[in-house]
Design a protein around this motif. Sequence first.
Motif, mmCIF file in Angstrom:
data_model
loop_
_atom_site.group_PDB
_atom_site.id
_atom_site.type_symbol
_atom_site.label_atom_id
_atom_site.label_comp_id
_atom_site.label_asym_id
_atom_site.label_seq_id
_atom_site.Cartn_x
_atom_site.Cartn_y
_atom_site.Cartn_z
ATOM 1 N N VAL A 5 27.856 41.452 40.024
ATOM 2 C CA VAL A 5 26.766 40.816 39.274
ATOM 3 C C VAL A 5 26.228 39.562 39.938
ATOM 4 C CG1 VAL A 5 27.733 41.689 37.123
ATOM 5 C CG2 VAL A 5 28.199 39.322 37.800
ATOM 6 N N SER A 6 26.913 39.048 40.945
ATOM 7 C CA SER A 6 26.599 37.719 41.472
ATOM 8 C C SER A 6 25.185 37.584 42.024
ATOM 9 C CB SER A 6 27.610 37.334 42.560
ATOM 10 O OG SER A 6 27.563 38.262 43.633
ATOM 11 N N ASP A 7 24.567 38.673 42.464
ATOM 12 C CA ASP A 7 23.256 38.586 43.099
ATOM 13 C C ASP A 7 22.094 38.921 42.174
ATOM 14 O OD1 ASP A 7 24.343 37.867 45.566
ATOM 15 O OD2 ASP A 7 24.604 39.954 46.182
ATOM 16 N N TYR A 8 22.350 39.074 40.867
ATOM 17 C CA TYR A 8 21.310 39.594 39.981
ATOM 18 C C TYR A 8 20.995 38.633 38.847
ATOM 19 C CZ TYR A 8 22.238 43.738 42.685
ATOM 20 O OH TYR A 8 22.395 44.603 43.730
ATOM 21 N N GLU A 9 19.752 38.724 38.349
ATOM 22 C CA GLU A 9 19.285 37.836 37.286
ATOM 23 C C GLU A 9 19.149 38.544 35.941
ATOM 24 O OE1 GLU A 9 15.661 36.331 38.816
ATOM 25 O OE2 GLU A 9 14.670 38.295 38.931
ATOM 26 N N ILE A 10 19.154 39.869 35.936
ATOM 27 C CA ILE A 10 19.119 40.660 34.707
ATOM 28 C C ILE A 10 20.060 41.855 34.890
ATOM 29 C CG2 ILE A 10 17.718 42.105 33.158
ATOM 30 C CD1 ILE A 10 15.289 40.442 33.962
ATOM 31 N N ILE A 11 20.821 42.176 33.841
ATOM 32 C CA ILE A 11 21.687 43.355 33.849
ATOM 33 C C ILE A 11 21.158 44.335 32.818
ATOM 34 C CG2 ILE A 11 24.000 44.239 33.352
ATOM 35 C CD1 ILE A 11 25.100 41.494 34.192
ATOM 36 N N VAL A 12 21.116 45.622 33.188
ATOM 37 C CA VAL A 12 20.749 46.673 32.240
ATOM 38 C C VAL A 12 21.991 47.520 31.996
ATOM 39 C CG1 VAL A 12 19.083 48.456 31.647
ATOM 40 C CG2 VAL A 12 18.462 46.697 33.310
ATOM 41 N N ASP A 13 22.468 47.514 30.764
ATOM 42 C CA ASP A 13 23.685 48.241 30.390
ATOM 43 C C ASP A 13 23.302 49.669 30.013
ATOM 44 O OD1 ASP A 13 25.957 49.301 29.297
ATOM 45 O OD2 ASP A 13 26.252 47.743 27.795
#
Length: 370
Positions: free
Chosen positions: A129-137
């Motif tokens: 997750v370290s390189d991302y600004e939004i997560i889609v579950d």
Amino acid sequence: MKKDIVQNSVAAVPPLGARGRYNRQIILPEIGQVGQQKLAEARVLVIGAGGLGCPVLKNLAAAGVGCIGIVDGDVIEESNLHRQMLYNLSHCGKSKAETASKVIREMNPDVKVTVYNQFFNRKNAFEIVSDYEIIVDCTDTIPIRYLINDVAVYKKIPVVYASIYRFEGQVSVFNYQNGPSYRCLFPENQELDQVANCETMGVLGVLPNTLGAFQATEVLKMILGVGEVLSGKLMLYDALCFQTQIIAFAKNPKAIEKSVINGSLLFNQKQVDEGLNIDAFFEKINLENIMIIDVRQPNEQPAFNEKNVIQVPLKELEKYSQTIDRKLEIVLFCNTGQRSQNGVEYLKKQGFKSVFHLEKGIQSLGKYRK
């Protein structure tokens, strides 16, 4: 973990105004050249490339989201094809994440895609997750949703959530601008296998495509800073009656605190490698004083008939675990590694110290099948 990461870089994108692909978006006053540039610079992580993940990936790539990460350790099966429309019959047996990457890059070569050909777990969560600004579950298992939540709360990353059940679905956005989290809406229940998935209960093929489109819409709204995001709101959708309902929910400080504590512990603790490769798995099953548990349903194929294997379907593991010595070393397996990973998560929470699983499942054993 790094050996399972495939990066696909693209050449520099020509000026947005020189491209016709996004013209119909750019002429919208709410987007324009500035908004399209925001999309090109966005970094979105999609966890799960199945029924929900396929429409999310397709819509984000089509819109011009510049950097997309895809996390999935599963392979494509024929039973996926009625709803996972990035794939076709020739893709069966291939990696979902890698295949999805190829398909969306063919659709839009502007997009940079990073593939994580593995399931999301405690060991790899923070690195991914370290390189991302939004997560889609786009997952379908409860323990992984709580893991995503705790990592996202700790890292202050918003999460776009959806889940489906037969003809119904729900969508929400968590952690957006310090808003409510997944735990605020769904306090954790320690029971295993609380919600049935598509494999056991079935699903109307069009439903995940509808819900995935809703998820992609929320992602685009957050990137562009337009509209009203589903933060603190749960949208319920009934496909049979074509009805929607919005339920408001509040932020729960205790739930947020629990997420932060869990995330902190996870971030700072030394992670034990619970996933076994094929060689390590066979080494384990030939040792004495190790319990080997098949968490699949009876008669699932391929068969694996080693004499020291006990069959305990995942939904029965909670009751069966009460009879096991917590000091005993345990190895779980299923077809793909997803259910066995859920079993590991559960047993760890119940105080079992030495629990492992076959990381990519029995399907990874290739020709070794009895």
